[in-house]
Every structure is written in C-alpha cells, then in structure tokens.
Design a protein around this motif. Structure first.
Motif, PDB file in Angstrom:
ATOM      1  N   HIS A 108      -6.623   5.421  12.911  1.00 22.17           N
ATOM      2  CA  HIS A 108      -5.859   4.217  13.210  1.00 22.17           C
ATOM      3  C   HIS A 108      -6.142   3.190  12.109  1.00 22.17           C
ATOM      4  CE1 HIS A 108      -5.114   4.884  17.741  1.00 22.17           C
ATOM      5  NE2 HIS A 108      -5.542   6.017  17.217  1.00 22.17           N
ATOM      6  N   LEU A 109      -5.114   2.714  11.460  1.00 22.35           N
ATOM      7  CA  LEU A 109      -5.230   1.655  10.466  1.00 22.35           C
ATOM      8  C   LEU A 109      -4.290   0.532  10.868  1.00 22.35           C
ATOM      9  CD1 LEU A 109      -5.104   3.829   7.198  1.00 22.35           C
ATOM     10  CD2 LEU A 109      -7.119   3.154   8.522  1.00 22.35           C
ATOM     11  N   GLU A 110      -4.846  -0.642  11.145  1.00 22.83           N
ATOM     12  CA  GLU A 110      -4.022  -1.765  11.605  1.00 22.83           C
ATOM     13  C   GLU A 110      -4.367  -3.025  10.827  1.00 22.83           C
ATOM     14  OE1 GLU A 110      -3.342  -4.520  15.572  1.00 22.83           O
ATOM     15  OE2 GLU A 110      -3.862  -2.415  15.813  1.00 22.83           O
ATOM     16  N   ARG A 111      -3.334  -3.655  10.239  1.00 22.00           N
ATOM     17  CA  ARG A 111      -3.502  -4.886   9.459  1.00 22.00           C
ATOM     18  C   ARG A 111      -4.663  -4.750   8.492  1.00 22.00           C
ATOM     19  NH1 ARG A 111      -1.852 -10.223  12.978  1.00 22.00           N
ATOM     20  NH2 ARG A 111       0.025  -9.343  13.913  1.00 22.00           N
ATOM     21  N   LEU A 112      -4.563  -3.761   7.665  1.00 23.66           N
ATOM     22  CA  LEU A 112      -5.647  -3.384   6.773  1.00 23.66           C
ATOM     23  C   LEU A 112      -5.140  -3.391   5.333  1.00 23.66           C
ATOM     24  CD1 LEU A 112      -8.448  -2.518   7.889  1.00 23.66           C
ATOM     25  CD2 LEU A 112      -7.867  -0.190   7.236  1.00 23.66           C
ATOM     26  N   GLN A 113      -6.027  -3.702   4.417  1.00 18.80           N
ATOM     27  CA  GLN A 113      -5.677  -3.654   3.009  1.00 18.80           C
ATOM     28  C   GLN A 113      -5.858  -2.219   2.516  1.00 18.80           C
ATOM     29  OE1 GLN A 113      -7.563  -6.598   0.589  1.00 18.80           O
ATOM     30  NE2 GLN A 113      -7.027  -5.596  -1.336  1.00 18.80           N
ATOM     31  N   VAL A 114      -4.790  -1.450   2.640  1.00 20.91           N
ATOM     32  CA  VAL A 114      -4.791  -0.054   2.224  1.00 20.91           C
ATOM     33  C   VAL A 114      -3.447   0.236   1.568  1.00 20.91           C
ATOM     34  CG1 VAL A 114      -3.963   0.761   4.459  1.00 20.91           C
ATOM     35  CG2 VAL A 114      -5.191   2.325   2.986  1.00 20.91           C
ATOM     36  N   THR A 115      -3.462   1.049   0.531  1.00 18.86           N
ATOM     37  CA  THR A 115      -2.253   1.353  -0.228  1.00 18.86           C
ATOM     38  C   THR A 115      -1.943   2.845  -0.122  1.00 18.86           C
ATOM     39  OG1 THR A 115      -3.407   1.824  -2.298  1.00 18.86           O
ATOM     40  CG2 THR A 115      -2.905  -0.484  -1.821  1.00 18.86           C
ATOM     41  N   ASP A 116      -0.974   3.281  -0.927  1.00 18.67           N
ATOM     42  CA  ASP A 116      -0.631   4.706  -0.956  1.00 18.67           C
ATOM     43  C   ASP A 116      -1.807   5.553  -1.420  1.00 18.67           C
ATOM     44  OD1 ASP A 116       1.927   4.308  -0.036  1.00 18.67           O
ATOM     45  OD2 ASP A 116       2.810   4.131  -2.027  1.00 18.67           O
ATOM     46  N   ALA A 117      -2.694   4.972  -2.230  1.00 17.60           N
ATOM     47  CA  ALA A 117      -3.884   5.713  -2.654  1.00 17.60           C
ATOM     48  C   ALA A 117      -4.743   6.087  -1.439  1.00 17.60           C
ATOM     49  CB  ALA A 117      -4.694   4.878  -3.638  1.00 17.60           C
ATOM     50  N   GLY A 118      -4.854   5.169  -0.491  1.00 18.72           N
ATOM     51  CA  GLY A 118      -5.586   5.475   0.738  1.00 18.72           C
ATOM     52  C   GLY A 118      -4.892   6.539   1.562  1.00 18.72           C
ATOM     53  N   LEU A 119      -3.556   6.471   1.644  1.00 18.44           N
ATOM     54  CA  LEU A 119      -2.818   7.491   2.395  1.00 18.44           C
ATOM     55  C   LEU A 119      -2.932   8.856   1.734  1.00 18.44           C
ATOM     56  CD1 LEU A 119       0.448   5.641   3.497  1.00 18.44           C
ATOM     57  CD2 LEU A 119      -1.643   6.046   4.792  1.00 18.44           C
ATOM     58  N   MET A 120      -2.964   8.885   0.406  1.00 19.38           N
ATOM     59  CA  MET A 120      -3.135  10.161  -0.276  1.00 19.38           C
ATOM     60  C   MET A 120      -4.512  10.746  -0.010  1.00 19.38           C
ATOM     61  SD  MET A 120      -1.193   9.432  -3.892  1.00 19.38           S
ATOM     62  CE  MET A 120       0.579   9.097  -3.922  1.00 19.38           C
ATOM     63  N   ALA A 121      -5.503   9.874   0.157  1.00 22.31           N
ATOM     64  CA  ALA A 121      -6.827  10.359   0.555  1.00 22.31           C
ATOM     65  C   ALA A 121      -6.777  10.919   1.974  1.00 22.31           C
ATOM     66  CB  ALA A 121      -7.845   9.233   0.448  1.00 22.31           C
ATOM     67  N   ILE A 122      -6.065  10.247   2.853  1.00 21.36           N
ATOM     68  CA  ILE A 122      -5.933  10.718   4.233  1.00 21.36           C
ATOM     69  C   ILE A 122      -5.223  12.068   4.273  1.00 21.36           C
ATOM     70  CG2 ILE A 122      -4.762  10.217   6.425  1.00 21.36           C
ATOM     71  CD1 ILE A 122      -5.342   7.277   5.964  1.00 21.36           C
ATOM     72  N   SER A 123      -4.329  12.313   3.319  1.00 23.41           N
ATOM     73  CA  SER A 123      -3.592  13.579   3.312  1.00 23.41           C
ATOM     74  C   SER A 123      -4.515  14.784   3.138  1.00 23.41           C
ATOM     75  CB  SER A 123      -2.535  13.562   2.198  1.00 23.41           C
ATOM     76  OG  SER A 123      -3.147  13.568   0.924  1.00 23.41           O
ATOM     77  N   LYS A 124      -5.751  14.550   2.698  1.00 22.31           N
ATOM     78  CA  LYS A 124      -6.713  15.643   2.554  1.00 22.31           C
ATOM     79  C   LYS A 124      -7.356  16.021   3.885  1.00 22.31           C
ATOM     80  CE  LYS A 124      -7.788  14.423  -2.246  1.00 22.31           C
ATOM     81  NZ  LYS A 124      -8.858  14.058  -3.208  1.00 22.31           N
ATOM     82  N   PHE A 125      -7.107  15.210   4.931  1.00 22.82           N
ATOM     83  CA  PHE A 125      -7.637  15.544   6.259  1.00 22.82           C
ATOM     84  C   PHE A 125      -6.645  16.513   6.912  1.00 22.82           C
ATOM     85  CE2 PHE A 125      -9.112  10.861   6.140  1.00 22.82           C
ATOM     86  CZ  PHE A 125     -10.092  11.176   5.212  1.00 22.82           C
ATOM     87  N   THR A 126      -6.730  17.759   6.596  1.00 27.51           N
ATOM     88  CA  THR A 126      -5.716  18.737   7.003  1.00 27.51           C
ATOM     89  C   THR A 126      -5.687  18.992   8.506  1.00 27.51           C
ATOM     90  OG1 THR A 126      -7.300  20.500   6.485  1.00 27.51           O
ATOM     91  CG2 THR A 126      -5.723  19.883   4.777  1.00 27.51           C
ATOM     92  N   ASP A 127      -6.738  18.597   9.224  1.00 25.07           N
ATOM     93  CA  ASP A 127      -6.764  18.785  10.680  1.00 25.07           C
ATOM     94  C   ASP A 127      -6.225  17.567  11.429  1.00 25.07           C
ATOM     95  OD1 ASP A 127      -7.906  21.305  10.426  1.00 25.07           O
ATOM     96  OD2 ASP A 127      -9.946  20.514  10.449  1.00 25.07           O
TER      97      ASP A 127
END
Length: 538
Positions: A272-291
């Motif tokens: 869960h990410l809410e009102r957070l300073q995160v960019t596409d770089a953070g989402l690309m890191a999340i994409s490695k969580f394959t489960d």
C-alpha cells in the motif's frame, strides 16, 4: 452461592422472551434466568457442578457488558471470568498506576492489551508500563494510543519482560528510536508492527531503526504519518519474510528504499502506497516482487503509465488493484490495458480519479474473466457507453460501485440484462441517474441490491472497495475527493503546512501533505460549492 438451574429448570417465559439462536444473546438470557431463579429459590443447583472450564467457555460467547454482569453473581464466577479473559482495554491515564496490581491479579491471563489516553489527559508513565509488563509476561499484543509520557526507558524495560510479543501498534506516542529498537532487539517473535505519528523520531535523527532480532519474524509493517519514516529503512530492507508493507503519508523519497528491498529475495504479496513521494522508479522496483497479489496506489502524482505497465508485466498474480490517480491523468489507458493483458487473476479493481476509455474497459472486461468487484469513482470519461460495455462483458462481476461519473439512466438500465452474477450495485453522485430507474431495476432483477443516492451533497469517505468488508479488509481508507478548492483556501493550506525551507520535490510533497491538517477545510469548501449550485459532478 446457590446458583440455580441449568437449561432444564428455566422459567416458562424464557423461550418466548429470547426466541433467537444468537449464542451471545442466548448465553446472556441464561445468565439472567439464573439470577431470576436464584431470587425465586426454585430449581436444582446444576450450575455449581459445572467445571470451571465449561463456565469459562460459556463466558467466551458473551459481550463485555454481559461478562461484567455475570462476574457479580458469585466469587467463583468473578474468578473464572477474570482468569478466562484474554483481551483487555484500559484507559491509560496517570492514575492507573495504583490500580495495576489489583487489575492484573484478577485478569491474570491477559494476552492482548490496549492502553489509550485522550489528548486532554496525562497518560501513564514508564513505571506503570513496567509494572504491567511484570504482571503480563505472556502478552502477545499491545496497542498504545496517546501514551505521550512513555519514554525509551519504559519501552526498553517492557520489551525485556514481554519477549513473546507478536504484535505492536503505537500511535501518537513520544518515545523514539531507542525505544523502538529495544522492542525489535528483544521480541524475536514479533510479526506485526504498526506505527503512526511516532513523534520521538525527528527529521535529523542519525540513528536508524532495525533490523534487530525481529527481522526474521516480521510479516507486516505499517507506517503512517511519519515525518522521518525512512529511519525504518533498515528494518524494511532486513525483514526477509515480510509479506505486507503499508506506507501511508510518510514524507521523504521512497524510491531508494523500494529499490533496495527489490534487490534481495522477498516474499511480499501486499503493498500500500498512499500520498507518498514515489516515482516510476519505485514502481519498477515493485515489479520485481513477482508474488505480489495486492497493490494500492493512492495519490502518488509522480507515478505514470510507465510504472503501472512494468508492474503489470511482471506481477501476474495480482488479485486486487486500487489506483487513485488524483485526477492528474498520468495513469490511464496504457496502464489499464497492460493490467488487462497480464493479470488474468484480477478479482477486484478500484479506479478513483482515473479517466479510462471504452478501449481499456473493454480489454479489462474481456481478459479479466475473474473480475468480481469493480469501483469507478470521479472519472470524467465513464459514460453510458462504457457502463454498457461493462454490463455486456463482465460476466463474473458481483459488486459494482459508480460514483461521481457522468452516467445516466440509459447506461444503468443495461444491468437489467447484463452481468448475470451481479448481486449489488451502488450509484452515488451521478446526477443523470434518477430514483425511478433504481425502482425499475429492483423490479426487473428482484435479487439485485440497488443502492442509489442522487441527492448526496456532503463530502464523505469513499466506500469504493465494493468488496466484503469494504476498504477495511486491506486496512486503507479513501479520504473525500474534492475536485477543486478555492485558490485562497488552497494557498492557506500550503502556507500552513509548508516548512520554512523548500528543496524541489520535497517541498512539493510537504505542501501537498498539508492536507492532513486541512481535511475539514476541504470539506467546508466542498459544502460551500455544493450549496451555491456548482455543476461539478462528484
């Protein structure tokens, strides 16, 4: 004490007065009847022959109030009720200290404890918490709310005495890094950690939190409204068995921490990410969580379709996706089409402030055959054609929520024939939908629950999840959506929230997070605009 009667000796009126099967109500009725028979002096004394274990099992069905009443029947009942109570909530005012010995002499089996103190009162201090920890060494859950007088010394002593702790939740407390590290270093069985507004952790704190002995057992971390939440970075990175990570309204750049978590083997299934300073770089890191199975992305304005596409292409086990685009139009068709093509297991989709077209909606309806819950809120592009597409192609859909969208009766009436498995539809703040259509739909599909609110003008919390239990299942609340606020009100909110220094992106986020303290301001602005007859559809 001569408690009389079992079920065989109940008065004739008992069944008539309590003609229901609810176990709690039935046990309460039995307890009342026991007192009645004791006063009347009739019946056999079967209750006194019950073993303590059976009596304790009966107490488990009663509400807290009924248990209190039953504990007054006799000394034995008071003893058994106290020894069988495992959950206790106390008002943590400063005058609790002298009562601790007697309280925990009676309730000596407590494993779940909540200590709450209101803002206007002085909370318990370290000596009270230490005394409680000595009396409750088997404590597995602790909730602290508003205990502002607790320090790191008290938390350290508590952690050493209660090493079996599995869940810690603290909010509006004043202890800092050392107190939190003491818990992590001593409570090796800790599984859940929830921290909200921990004011003892300052922006310039050099010390970091974690990972400690608890890193190997932690499964859930939830951080809310922390000015320096990144001090928990070592804990998040070191928690190798972490399953759920929730970061809500915490300042700072989180891309780096997410990237470091992604570089190690992990088992994250919920983020869960809410009102957070995160960019596409953070989402690309999340994409490695394959489960990954559950993703909530709420009001993160720097996230775009590029990050969503990366997550969709690699996290193909996604079941629940919540996206609040904050009407920035940075997440739209491309991201949703990627979700449709890659996430065939999708069961729940919530879109708030996102403007999809019929192309992406048709792709979702065609490819996500397991989609059961859908919420579309505050979208300017969801019209009758898009709703008709959903009705025609979402065969598995069971619950639908439409809020603040430019739809009319023509679009909603398509559900009279479409979505054969639909059991509930909720339509709010859609001015083109009339109550006559809702009545007709109820007649046309008798089993369908239709919830229509066309006259709502007050800003309220979005019930957008449409799943069983709503947003509470995932621990997220959606704040009111306000399309516009007057320039003067917005400027005042920014001035009040922004710190004296500004540095690019950080300054932007701090100004936006000033809305934490300005929710009432936004609600007032919304009501003012509603009363003046604004045509904004929300």
């Amino acid at each position: 004490m001569g408690q009389s009667s079992s079920i065989h000796g109940l008065s004739p009126g008992l069944t008539h007065r309590h003609g229901h099967t609810n176990p709690s109500h039935h046990c309460s009725a039995v307890a009342s009847e026991i007192l009645y028979l004791e006063d009347s002096g009739c019946g056999e004394d079967y209750i006194s022959e019950l073993p303590d274990e059976c009596l304790a099992s009966i107490f488990q069905f009663l509400s807290s109030g009924d248990r209190k009443i039953c504990s007054l029947v006799s000394r034995r009942w008071m003893r058994v009720e106290g020894q069988s109570r495992h959950r206790l909530a106390l008002s943590a005012h400063s005058d609790l200290l002298p009562l601790v010995p007697s309280l925990f002499s009676r309730f000596d089996a407590v494993t779940k404890l909540a200590l709450r103190c209101d803002r206007r009162s002085v909370s318990i201090e370290d000596d009270a918490l230490v005394l409680i920890s000595l009396r409750c060494r088997n404590l597995t859950r602790l909730k602290l709310r508003g205990c502002r007088e607790l320090t790191e010394v008290g938390m350290a002593a508590f952690a050493k005495n209660c090493k079996s702790l599995k869940k810690l939740s603290c909010g509006s407390c004043m202890f800092g890094v050392k107190g939190m590290n003491a818990v992590l270093d001593n409570c090796s069985a800790l599984e859940e950690l929830s921290v909200k507004r921990l004011r003892g952790i300052n922006d310039g704190a050099a010390e970091q939190i974690g990972p400690g002995l608890a890193a190997s057992s932690l499964k859930t971390i939830c951080l809310k409204e922390l000015y320096n939440g990144q001090s928990f970075g070592p804990l998040i990175i070191g928690a190798k068995n972490l399953r759920s990570l929730k970061l809500l309204r915490c300042l700072g750049d989180w891309d780096r921490i997410l990237e470091m978590v992604a570089n190690r083997k992990n088992s994250l299934v919920e983020i869960h990410l809410e009102r957070l300073q995160v960019t596409d770089a953070g989402l690309m890191a999340i994409s490695k969580f394959t489960d990954l199975e559950i993703l909530h992305l709420v009001k993160t304005p720097e996230c775009t379709n590029l990050g969503i596409v990366s997550v969709a292409e690699h996290c193909k086990l996604l079941r629940k996706v919540h996206i609040d685009g904050w009407r920035t139009n940075r997440i739209g068709n491309d991201g949703l089409i990627a979700i449709a093509k890659n996430c065939g297991n999708l069961q729940e989709l919530v879109l708030i402030g996102v403007n999809p077209s019929s192309i992406s909606l048709e792709s979702l309806a065609t490819n996500c055959q397991k989609l059961e819950r859908l919420a579309l809120c505050g979208s300017e592009t969801i019209g009758d054609a898009e709703i008709s597409c959903i009705a025609a192609k979402c065969m598995a859909l069971k619950k639908l929520c439409i809020k603040g969208c430019p739809v009319s009766d023509q679009g909603i009436e398509s559900f009279a024939w479409g979505c054969p498995n639909l059991i509930k539809i909720k339509v709010k703040k859609c001015r083109g939908v009339t109550s006559d259509l809702a009545d007709w739909l109820r007649v046309r599909r008798g089993s369908l629950v239709v919830n229509l609110d066309v006259c709502e003008v007050e800003a309220d919390v979005l019930d957008a999840s449409a799943s069983d239990g709503g947003a509470q299942d995932d621990g997220v609340e959606f704040p009111p959506m306000v399309s516009q606020v007057s320039a003067a009100a917005a400027a005042a909110a920014v001035v009040e929230a922004a710190p004296s220094r500004s540095n690019g992106r950080m300054s932007f986020f701090k100004s936006r997070f000033g809305l934490f303290g300005g929710r009432s301001l936004a609600a007032c602005a919304f009501r003012l605009r509603s009363n003046t007859g604004s045509n904004d559809s929300l």
